[in-house]
Each structure stands twice: as C-alpha cells, then as structure tokens.
Design an enzyme around this catalytic site. Sequence first.
Site, PDB file in Angstrom:
ATOM      1  N   ASP A  69       0.870  -1.176   0.000  1.00 55.86           N
ATOM      2  CA  ASP A  69       0.000   0.000   0.000  1.00 55.86           C
ATOM      3  C   ASP A  69       0.901   1.218   0.000  1.00 55.86           C
ATOM      4  O   ASP A  69       1.684   1.419   0.932  1.00 55.86           O
ATOM      5  CB  ASP A  69      -0.893  -0.002   1.239  1.00 55.86           C
ATOM      6  CG  ASP A  69      -1.945  -1.105   1.173  1.00 55.86           C
ATOM      7  OD1 ASP A  69      -2.296  -1.507   0.055  1.00 55.86           O
ATOM      8  OD2 ASP A  69      -2.389  -1.564   2.238  1.00 55.86           O
ATOM      9  N   ASP A  87     -14.163  -3.813  -1.860  1.00 53.41           N
ATOM     10  CA  ASP A  87     -14.051  -3.609  -0.412  1.00 53.41           C
ATOM     11  C   ASP A  87     -15.427  -3.876   0.184  1.00 53.41           C
ATOM     12  O   ASP A  87     -16.400  -3.227  -0.189  1.00 53.41           O
ATOM     13  CB  ASP A  87     -13.618  -2.166  -0.101  1.00 53.41           C
ATOM     14  CG  ASP A  87     -12.210  -1.891  -0.590  1.00 53.41           C
ATOM     15  OD1 ASP A  87     -11.371  -2.800  -0.535  1.00 53.41           O
ATOM     16  OD2 ASP A  87     -11.945  -0.754  -1.041  1.00 53.41           O
TER      17      ASP A  87
END
Lengths: 198, 256
Positions: free
Chosen positions: B11, B130
Amino acid sequence: MTIAVVKLGVGNTASVMFALERLGADALLTEDARQIGEAERVILPGVGAASFAMQRVDALGLRDTLRRFPRPLLGICLGQQLLFERSEEGDARGLALLPGTVTQMYASTAAPAPHMGWSRLLELAPSPLLDSVSQGAYVYFVHSFVCPLGPETLAEADYNGRFAAVVGRDNVYGCQFHPERSGATGARILANFLALPC
Amino acid sequence: MPAKRIIACLDVKGGRVVKGVRFEGHVDAGDPIALARYYRDEGADEIVIYDITASAERRTLDYQWLNQLARQLDIPLCVAGGIRTRDQALTCLNNGADKVSINSPALERPDFINELAKIAGSQCVVVGVDSRAHEGEWRVHQYTGSAETSRQTPRRTLDWIVEAQQRGAGEIVLNCMDSDGVREGYDIVQLQAARGLLSIPLIASGGAGVAQHFAQVFAKADVSGALAAGALHSGALRIADIKHAVATAGIEVRPC
C-alpha cells in the site's frame, strides 16, 4: 545482435522488453515487416484475443514474414497459440507453423478460467530451449485457451487436463506461460532462446 | 490446479509504503521498489502495488515509477489506484504492469470493466471489492483509501462480484474490511460465499496474521490466492513460513 519483439498493439510487451533488458539483450519493439524479417531472432508476444491479433498480423503484412522467418522464433502466451493452424477464439486462422487447433479451456466454479497462476512444467522433452530447466519447475500462466499436445510438444502442463506448455519444431518455439514473469526459470528459458544457434 | 498464490501487497501513499513498515537491515523501510524486490526474493508469487489515495484524490499512479519497478521485477505485477480511463489502464500495461485492478472507478461506471476486458483482455482486468457486513448483508464500500472519503454503497457484495465477472473481470480481489488489519484470519464465511458464485479466480484479502491463516483460507474457501500487506511489512510473517504452513496442510504452493 537484434531481437525483434513484434508489436501487435495491445499487450504487455513492456514486460518482455524488460526481461530481455535484464538479460543484456539488444531488443527492438517493432511492427515493421522488414525489421522483423531481418532480425536475428523474433519474439511474438501478446495477450488479448487471437482473432484481433491475427487481423493485426495481416494488416501489418506480417503473415508471410513470420511464416518464412528462418531463424529462431518464439511465441509467448497468445504468441504460441498463433503458431498453430487455427484458434477457436474468434475462429482465427493462425500462422500454421504447427499443426492443430487451439481450443477453449473448460471453466467452472471448481476450475476457474483463466488459468492464472504458477503451474509445473511436466514431461520435459530434450530441447536446447529447456536446457537446465528441471522437471516440475513452476512457471506463470495466464490463459483461457489451450494448445494441443503433439509431436512438437516440449513440455506439458496440467489444468483441467494436459496441454502444450512449451512447443518447438525446427526454428519455431512457443511458451504458453510468461517466461518474462516466471522468475529464475523464465529467465533461464529466455536466455536459452537467446543462445539458440542462428 | 496451479499452486496457491501468496501475494504481497504494497500500500503506497506519496511514493512510500505505508502500514507500519518495520524492516531492518538491507531493505529501505518504506521504498516500494526495494520492498517489491525483497518479497520477490523471499518467494512471493505476485506483487500488488496499490496507491491507496489515488482514487479519492482523482489521480492515478506515477507511470515513471511503475516503469522503474516493472523493469526490475520478474514475477507478476498488478497495480491499483485511481485507474478510471482506458488510456490510464493501457499506460499502466505499457509501463510493465501485467494486470490493472480497478475498484472505485468500476463502481462509478461499471461499463468500464467491459471496455477494459474488450481491449486488453479479461486476464488483465482485476476488480477489487471492499466489503463490510451491514445489517446481516455484505455491502460494497467505495473510496476506502482514507477514513474521510470511505463510504458505503447500496450494492450487495455478492451481486457486485457476479456482475463484475459477467462484465469481463478476470479476477476478483475481495477485501473483507471487517477482518482487515485485525490479523485474526481471513473472513472464511464471506470468501466461501463469494467463491461459490465465481468461475474466475478469487483472491482473499484482509485478516492475515499468522501463517496458519493462509492454510485455513485455502483449505476452507478454496481461493486462488491470498493477499497480505501489514503482517508482512511488520516482519511478523515471512513468505517462507506461510508457504511452509500451506504445504504442510497438503496444499500446493510454489517453493520459495
């Protein structure tokens, strides 16, 4: 020495170019028939649909150039599929350098398609392309169509059945997987290709 | 079946890897390129680079930087973060990415999945989802890169992944937000439900804490791969230990 990497429009040719760069090879990404015909060796990469790729091959006037290319030629992934007579994908007419038809892989919940991931090379035949590559070595595949097994099969892989993972006849070779993304094994196969006598 | 994939996810925010990186020695703690190479050497089967704030900031990845990374990497590379046009996706592929993962932009305009699959092929198109439980149902969330922008959408997760598959996605990464960062294991129940609906590969994301969690998610949810970020970066988990645990459970992995 110059290696022509055939530019067929869409496709991850960048990773092939980078892999050749890591091996210190002098490679040129081109769609020019003359440059391809005069190259010391040719790599035909490609992802995407077979029919679209063959339309590009014909539009660029490359069919005969590739068919008659007398020095080492390596098809990668879709590039290997294009070496065969035809593909069920869009009913494409291939380069017919190798006999047989490329067929669609059976997809199900139990066996998702595309076949995406690291699978083993099996039943390796003696070939300079596979020099120092061990039985069971893992390489990275991404494909939904499969090439038929035959006398030109140099290695098999298994996903919902056996198919041709590496092929070779005379100066023509193919890998169904991506050697440029297959770690040390892939680098070895590309280095072997670069070392084939011209 | 191919070996189950262990995927290292980096990330990235402002060009640095975030999520509490605490490496020692030869790896520069937060440099994504050094870290990607390190995971490659450790035996990762794939690298995912996720620019977590790109989508919310209406921008995409730094192509030059991607090019530099792809040049050095010899394992599959998937990139994510703010890719919302055909040109952006193709530029990522032309700079060495093997796959592009789209999440919020696919929710904004689902036809984007069809368009990308048509020009680049399904194998290049990953749809990231998500998901979080809400009143007994899993719902899709959008713009999750930061707490300020994250919001729930009306879409049901299980409907959305089937729609994404029908539109031409080649792979689904299901990030189960309720288990993300908690390190108590993947959300097996949700992943099982998703897996039963898909005929394309499903990747588990969110919850990895110990090596045994990977063996569990492969054995119980039969996903094609499992993604880990924080637990790897913190040094709590090593790829070799994960692969050892998975292989010991009788599940095929590529040796490190």
